[in-house]
Motif scaffolding. Structure first.
Motif, PDB file in Angstrom:
ATOM      1  N   ALA A  35     -13.986   5.462   8.141  1.00 20.74           N
ATOM      2  CA  ALA A  35     -13.953   7.117   7.306  1.00 20.74           C
ATOM      3  C   ALA A  35     -12.514   7.495   8.112  1.00 20.74           C
ATOM      4  CB  ALA A  35     -15.010   7.431   7.958  1.00 20.74           C
ATOM      5  N   ALA A  36     -12.808   7.079   9.252  1.00 19.52           N
ATOM      6  CA  ALA A  36     -11.238   7.908  10.267  1.00 19.52           C
ATOM      7  C   ALA A  36     -10.836   7.124   9.836  1.00 19.52           C
ATOM      8  CB  ALA A  36     -11.842   7.938  11.841  1.00 19.52           C
ATOM      9  N   ARG A  37     -10.294   5.663  10.500  1.00 16.65           N
ATOM     10  CA  ARG A  37      -9.047   5.062  10.012  1.00 16.65           C
ATOM     11  C   ARG A  37      -9.267   4.799   8.603  1.00 16.65           C
ATOM     12  NH1 ARG A  37     -10.748  -1.363  11.586  1.00 16.65           N
ATOM     13  NH2 ARG A  37      -8.647  -1.596  11.048  1.00 16.65           N
ATOM     14  N   LEU A  38      -9.347   5.139   7.816  1.00 21.52           N
ATOM     15  CA  LEU A  38      -8.962   5.402   6.425  1.00 21.52           C
ATOM     16  C   LEU A  38      -7.975   6.046   6.421  1.00 21.52           C
ATOM     17  CD1 LEU A  38     -12.344   4.098   4.556  1.00 21.52           C
ATOM     18  CD2 LEU A  38     -10.029   3.251   4.010  1.00 21.52           C
ATOM     19  N   ARG A  39      -8.891   7.099   6.471  1.00 22.94           N
ATOM     20  CA  ARG A  39      -7.869   8.863   6.474  1.00 22.94           C
ATOM     21  C   ARG A  39      -6.512   8.574   7.139  1.00 22.94           C
ATOM     22  NH1 ARG A  39     -11.554  12.281   3.937  1.00 22.94           N
ATOM     23  NH2 ARG A  39     -13.462  11.919   4.502  1.00 22.94           N
ATOM     24  N   LYS A  40      -6.670   7.925   8.469  1.00 21.32           N
ATOM     25  CA  LYS A  40      -5.319   7.805   9.157  1.00 21.32           C
ATOM     26  C   LYS A  40      -4.460   6.527   8.355  1.00 21.32           C
ATOM     27  CE  LYS A  40      -7.178   8.821  13.749  1.00 21.32           C
ATOM     28  NZ  LYS A  40      -8.114   8.379  14.978  1.00 21.32           N
ATOM     29  N   GLY A  41      -4.735   5.772   7.496  1.00 20.47           N
ATOM     30  CA  GLY A  41      -3.562   4.859   6.751  1.00 20.47           C
ATOM     31  C   GLY A  41      -4.025   3.631   7.309  1.00 20.47           C
ATOM     32  N   GLU A  42      -4.852   3.715   9.031  1.00 23.75           N
ATOM     33  CA  GLU A  42      -5.248   2.119   9.183  1.00 23.75           C
ATOM     34  C   GLU A  42      -5.876   1.099   8.431  1.00 23.75           C
ATOM     35  OE1 GLU A  42      -5.492   4.687  13.191  1.00 23.75           O
ATOM     36  OE2 GLU A  42      -7.015   3.617  12.970  1.00 23.75           O
ATOM     37  N   MET A  43      -5.773   1.612   7.516  1.00 27.79           N
ATOM     38  CA  MET A  43      -7.851   0.547   6.494  1.00 27.79           C
ATOM     39  C   MET A  43      -6.988   1.158   5.500  1.00 27.79           C
ATOM     40  SD  MET A  43     -11.419  -0.407   8.059  1.00 27.79           S
ATOM     41  CE  MET A  43     -12.163   0.839   7.023  1.00 27.79           C
ATOM     42  N   GLN A  44      -7.477   0.403   4.839  1.00 22.94           N
ATOM     43  CA  GLN A  44      -7.334   0.399   3.149  1.00 22.94           C
ATOM     44  C   GLN A  44      -8.583   0.191   1.936  1.00 22.94           C
ATOM     45  OE1 GLN A  44      -4.705   2.286   1.757  1.00 22.94           O
ATOM     46  NE2 GLN A  44      -4.113   2.432   3.523  1.00 22.94           N
ATOM     47  N   PRO A  45      -8.977   0.139   0.916  1.00 25.29           N
ATOM     48  CA  PRO A  45     -10.319   0.309   0.199  1.00 25.29           C
ATOM     49  C   PRO A  45      -9.516  -0.963  -0.521  1.00 25.29           C
ATOM     50  CG  PRO A  45      -9.172   2.224  -0.201  1.00 25.29           C
ATOM     51  CD  PRO A  45      -8.488   1.704   0.609  1.00 25.29           C
ATOM     52  N   ARG A  46     -11.179  -2.352  -0.481  1.00 28.11           N
ATOM     53  CA  ARG A  46     -10.594  -3.251  -0.599  1.00 28.11           C
ATOM     54  C   ARG A  46     -10.176  -3.333  -2.624  1.00 28.11           C
ATOM     55  NH1 ARG A  46     -14.862  -8.738  -1.076  1.00 28.11           N
ATOM     56  NH2 ARG A  46     -13.997 -10.000  -2.193  1.00 28.11           N
ATOM     57  N   TYR A  47     -11.329  -2.639  -2.856  1.00 29.78           N
ATOM     58  CA  TYR A  47     -11.406  -2.432  -4.387  1.00 29.78           C
ATOM     59  C   TYR A  47     -10.618  -1.070  -5.075  1.00 29.78           C
ATOM     60  CZ  TYR A  47     -14.901  -6.147  -4.080  1.00 29.78           C
ATOM     61  OH  TYR A  47     -15.342  -6.985  -4.056  1.00 29.78           O
ATOM     62  N   VAL A  48      -8.885  -0.751  -4.690  1.00 36.64           N
ATOM     63  CA  VAL A  48      -8.461   0.013  -5.363  1.00 36.64           C
ATOM     64  C   VAL A  48      -8.343   0.358  -6.347  1.00 36.64           C
ATOM     65  CG1 VAL A  48      -6.699  -0.656  -3.407  1.00 36.64           C
ATOM     66  CG2 VAL A  48      -6.138  -1.298  -5.455  1.00 36.64           C
ATOM     67  N   ASN A  49      -9.530  -0.105  -7.671  1.00 36.63           N
ATOM     68  CA  ASN A  49      -9.502   0.670  -8.350  1.00 36.63           C
ATOM     69  C   ASN A  49     -10.459   1.087  -8.273  1.00 36.63           C
ATOM     70  OD1 ASN A  49     -10.980  -2.082  -8.827  1.00 36.63           O
ATOM     71  ND2 ASN A  49     -12.036  -1.518 -10.379  1.00 36.63           N
ATOM     72  N   LEU A  50     -11.153   1.798  -7.569  1.00 39.22           N
ATOM     73  CA  LEU A  50     -12.593   1.975  -7.964  1.00 39.22           C
ATOM     74  C   LEU A  50     -11.807   3.396  -6.953  1.00 39.22           C
ATOM     75  CD1 LEU A  50     -15.368   0.062  -7.266  1.00 39.22           C
ATOM     76  CD2 LEU A  50     -14.287   0.395  -9.302  1.00 39.22           C
ATOM     77  N   HIS A  51     -11.302   3.195  -5.899  1.00 39.35           N
ATOM     78  CA  HIS A  51     -11.188   4.736  -4.931  1.00 39.35           C
ATOM     79  C   HIS A  51     -10.016   4.716  -4.449  1.00 39.35           C
ATOM     80  CE1 HIS A  51     -14.782   3.079  -3.551  1.00 39.35           C
ATOM     81  NE2 HIS A  51     -14.358   1.808  -3.121  1.00 39.35           N
ATOM     82  N   SER A  52      -9.828   6.130  -3.784  1.00 45.27           N
ATOM     83  CA  SER A  52      -8.504   5.635  -3.054  1.00 45.27           C
ATOM     84  C   SER A  52      -8.985   6.213  -1.350  1.00 45.27           C
ATOM     85  CB  SER A  52      -7.796   7.136  -3.158  1.00 45.27           C
ATOM     86  OG  SER A  52      -8.516   8.404  -2.987  1.00 45.27           O
ATOM     87  N   ALA A  53      -8.413   5.633  -0.715  1.00 48.80           N
ATOM     88  CA  ALA A  53      -8.759   5.393   1.011  1.00 48.80           C
ATOM     89  C   ALA A  53      -9.705   6.809   1.278  1.00 48.80           C
ATOM     90  CB  ALA A  53      -7.423   5.233   2.065  1.00 48.80           C
ATOM     91  N   GLU A  54      -8.830   8.055   0.745  1.00 45.78           N
ATOM     92  CA  GLU A  54      -9.662   9.107   1.039  1.00 45.78           C
ATOM     93  C   GLU A  54     -11.514   9.232   0.513  1.00 45.78           C
ATOM     94  OE1 GLU A  54      -8.763  12.071   2.486  1.00 45.78           O
ATOM     95  OE2 GLU A  54      -7.493  11.243   3.661  1.00 45.78           O
TER      96      GLU A  54
END
Length: 335
Positions: A35-54
């Motif tokens: 979760a911390a990496r997603l909020r920092k932009g260091e990781m992205q969701p695999r399924y971008v059609n389902l949800h944003s990083a936040e």
């Protein structure tokens, strides 16, 4: 008895997550790091059609918090069960009538208050505790090891099923060997733009669609209201697919620019070339507007009864508009 009910109420107030499996502490720590990496932009969701990083980070954090609460609930129930057993072993003849009196009074209050009352909730918890205790007793009589009190995972099973069916990723090339491929349209026709391969679903529900490419760039998947149909935009070509059979129901233009929906999932809106809007509900298509401008939407928001936004006009400026959700009637100052 009242202590145990209070503990179960704490469990019911735990955060809800579409991850419907309790996770051990090590995985919870991994979720929080993710979760911390997603909020920092260091990781992205695999399924971008389902949800944003936040949104994915929020799911990770809610899951970890839920499982911590459930762990505490289980520990407290075990402690209460040990205390109650000790009391029953020494003063069972006196205690059992008192417990029965509490049950009878709670049932009476539940009947007076109705299904949604606090007393009804407490009585439901007491019934669960009684059932759990009987299960534990039967296991002991069978000389099997006693099991901890089971607490059902408080999960969002509808969301999990929707995610499983609609998770999607656009493939840079054809599918892997052995993957099931569905050609859409089934006759193999296209719009002169080639094809887009999209892997849809996860696990046993995974399949690959070979879609005729449209006249745009947007490729995404979304489950439509009612959870029976998928909306697929394949480089702008819109398709409505029956999720269970993976068959084409109808096409919806070749210049899809984006989609949006309400939080209750009763309304699904498609933007065609940023000029017209088309709406669907659980029963199917609701309405489609005429041209609202000449190519461009912004500040699109849904209220309880309207879709409001601005459309770019031929006179070179933005103009506000509103669409009645029930009828599709447009009001505004466009060209």
């Amino acid at each position: 008895m009242h202590q145990a009910v209070d503990v179960l109420q704490r469990a019911e107030q735990a955060p809800v997550s579409p991850i419907n499996t309790t996770l051990p502490p090590k995985l919870r720590r991994e979720l929080r790091r993710g979760a911390a990496r997603l909020r920092k932009g260091e990781m992205q969701p695999r399924y971008v059609n389902l949800h944003s990083a936040e949104q994915l980070a929020d799911i990770y954090e809610r899951t970890a918090r839920r499982d911590e609460i459930l762990d505490g609930v289980r520990n407290d129930l075990r402690r209460i069960a040990r205390d109650l057993k000790r009391i029953l072993d020494t003063n069972g003849d006196e205690v059992m009538p008192a417990i029965q009196a509490v049950l009878d009074e709670t049932r009476r209050l539940a009947e007076e208050g109705g299904p949604g009352s606090e007393a009804a909730q407490r009585y439901r918890f007491m019934q669960f505790l009684g059932w759990s205790g009987r299960q534990d007793l039967m296991k002991k009589r069978r000389k099997k090891a006693s099991v901890p009190v089971g607490i059902p995972v408080i999960g969002d099973f509808a969301t999990e099923a929707r995610y499983t069916a609609s998770a999607a990723e656009v493939l840079p090339s054809g599918p892997s060997e052995g993957e099931a491929v569905f050609t859409i349209p089934p006759d193999g026709s296209d719009f002169g733009q080639g094809r887009v391969f999209i892997r849809i679903g996860t696990g046993a529900q995974r399949w690959v669609g070979s879609f005729a490419r449209g006249h745009g760039t947007a490729s995404t998947i979304a489950m439509m209201p009612g959870d029976q149909h998928l909306f697929v935009s394949a480089a702008g070509a819109g398709y409505i697919i029956e999720a269970a059979s993976r068959t084409l129901v109808e096409t919806s233009g070749t210049k899809v620019r984006g989609v949006m929906g309400d939080a209750a999932r009763t309304l699904f809106i498609v933007s065609h070339d940023n000029i017209r809007l088309e709406a669907f509900g659980p029963s199917g298509r609701l309405w489609k507007t005429e041209a609202l401008g000449c190519g461009g939407f912004r500040r699109m928001t849904l209220t309880g009864t309207e879709l409001r936004g601005e459309a770019w006009q031929a006179r070179g400026e933005w103009a506000g508009f509103s669409v009645k959700l029930a009828t599709g009637v447009v009001e505004g100052d466009g060209d």
